[in-house]
Enzyme design. Structure first.
Site: not given
Ligand code: C6P
Length: 415
Positions: A122, A201, A204, A227, A371
């Site tokens: 991401h 990370d 997910q 999430k 993203c």
């Molecule tokens: N992915 C998706 O629709 P934040 O936005 O900081 O809470 O999470 C960022 C992020 C980082 N790593 C991974 C693997 C992610 O999937 C995400 C967030 C969402 O896929 C929003 S773009």
């Protein structure tokens, strides 16, 4: 098995109609819905305990501080951390990774050092390292995906030399759903290259899999509350205490000092030194309640339920794929992937698919690059549709999605 009917009744949003249809929410990888207990926790904080933390010597200030610290301790237990002071509250995964890049990265990286990321990342686990490399003269290496959509781990060992200082990777891909066996990967890496720092990370994975950070053999782990049924604007960076203690603060200001003089300052102990300014107290409390809710149902039960949905969805997508109606991306083994399905409907742009599913069926899916533009380039597509599932989703909703895709084909006169 999870009692999905009972679970759905805990989520007020499922009473909503979307464009005349009951909501079918399949955008859980973007953010999850919130159970009433989490909403109640936020209301209760603002109604009954609202005050700033660590500051006031008054009853409400004490209550807010106690609730905030209890949330920290509870989340430490939730991810199997040994010490609540290893839990740093941040806004989200993005902020956690930026914190590590700034506070750890700038101090440890020199010109010609190397950072390895994977081709699955991401943007939030790519851009901070790109910038760190620009700032320090270090180099960014990319672990490629193999032809099956799995990471080429056999190649990783040959990439990891003495210059590699950090390997940063997603535990679960937000596009392909691939689950990385970090326990195995990290144990191997720590054995063959003990000088390498590892960041996972967990954006997910934490909502969907049992997590015990101590068993993962990584140095940094991060996730977002929103999430995993929690509020937006709260997340966690976990790191080993010995590492956090060596790191400079990311942000400086109120709440993170032990002493300030006109020209200098000393930092507070962990974890306060990484939490400058007024924190999201209600968010931390709400996230703690969300983690209780998940534990009440059992993370392994949630994983089993999602694996059942994955097996069924794969079967339904493969039927359509055999007729040339869809292209499905990612691994086909339900043991190696999460309940995230990225696909394209032949002859229809991803945005049109998402719009028609919403308008005609009340189905929420995400479309676009998720993203993850480098991965879209690798897949050679500008955009995909993504349906992602959680503990409240059902096989019936998978059928509704597949019927919805046939309806989209009708709207585009493809049948
Ligand atoms: N992915 C998706 O629709 P934040 O936005 O900081 O809470 O999470 C960022 C992020 C980082 N790593 C991974 C693997 C992610 O999937 C995400 C967030 C969402 O896929 C929003 S773009």
């Amino acid at each position: 098995m999870l009692a999905t009917d009972k679970i759905r009744a805990d989520f007020p949003i499922f009473k909503r109609q979307i464009n005349g249809h009951p909501l079918i929410y399949l955008d859980n990888a973007a953010t999850s819905q919130k159970p009433q207990v989490v909403i109640n926790a936020l209301v209760d904080f603002y109604q009954n305990h609202n005050a700033n933390v660590h500051r006031g010597i008054h009853t409400l200030g004490d209550e807010a501080t106690q609730l905030y610290q209890a949330a920290r301790a509870n989340l430490a237990r939730f991810i199997g951390a040994s010490d609540p002071n290893e839990i740093v509250f941040v806004r989200n995964t993005t902020e956690a990774i930026n914190l590590v890049a700034f506070s750890w990265g700038l101090a440890h990286l020199k010109p010609d050092d190397e950072i390895i990321v994977t081709e699955l990342e991401h943007h939030s686990n790519l851009l901070p390292w790109q910038r760190l490399c620009r700032q320090t003269g270090a180099k960014l290496l990319h672990l490629p995906l193999d032809n099956n959509g799995d990471l080429a781990f056999s190649y990783l060992k040959s990439l990891v030399g003495q210059r590699v200082k950090l390997v940063a990777f997603s535990h679960v891909s937000n596009v392909l759903g691939t689950i990385i066996d970090i326990q195995h990967l990290a144990r191997d890496l720590k054995h063959s290259a003990p000088h390498v720092c590892l960041l996972a990370d967990g954006a997910q994975s934490t909502p969907h899999l049992p997590i015990h950070v101590k068993d993962l053999h990584v140095d940094f782990f991060c996730f977002s509350g929103h999430k995993m049924l929690g509020p937006m604007g709260i997340g966690v960076l976990w790191a080993k205490k010995a590492i956090l203690e060596t790191m400079e603060p990311f942000l400086v200001g109120g709440g993170m000092i032990s002493q300030v003089k006109p020209d200098s300052a000393e930092w507070a102990d962990l974890p306060d030194r990484f939490e400058a300014g007024t924190p999201n107290v209600a968010g931390a409390i709400g996230l703690s309640v969300a983690s209780d809710y998940l534990q009440q149902h059992g993370l392994q039960n949630i994983r089993d339920h999602e694996q059942d949905l994955t097996t069924y969805a794969l079967q339904r997508f493969v039927e359509m794929e055999k007729q040339g109606l869809v292209t499905l991306y990612g691994l086909r083994d339900p043991n190696k992937r999460a309940a995230i399905f990225t696909f394209n409907l032949t002859g229809v742009h991803a945005h049109d698919v998402a719009q028609i599913l919403d308008r005609e069926c009340g189905i929420a899916v995400r479309s676009g690059h998720h993203c993850n533009q480098p991965l879209m380039e690798k897949l050679d597509v500008p955009a995909t549709v993504r349906a992602s599932f959680y503990l409240y989703n059902t096989r019936d909703e998978i059928d509704a999605l597949i019927n919805g895709l046939h309806l989209v084909r009708k709207v585009f006169k493809l049948t």
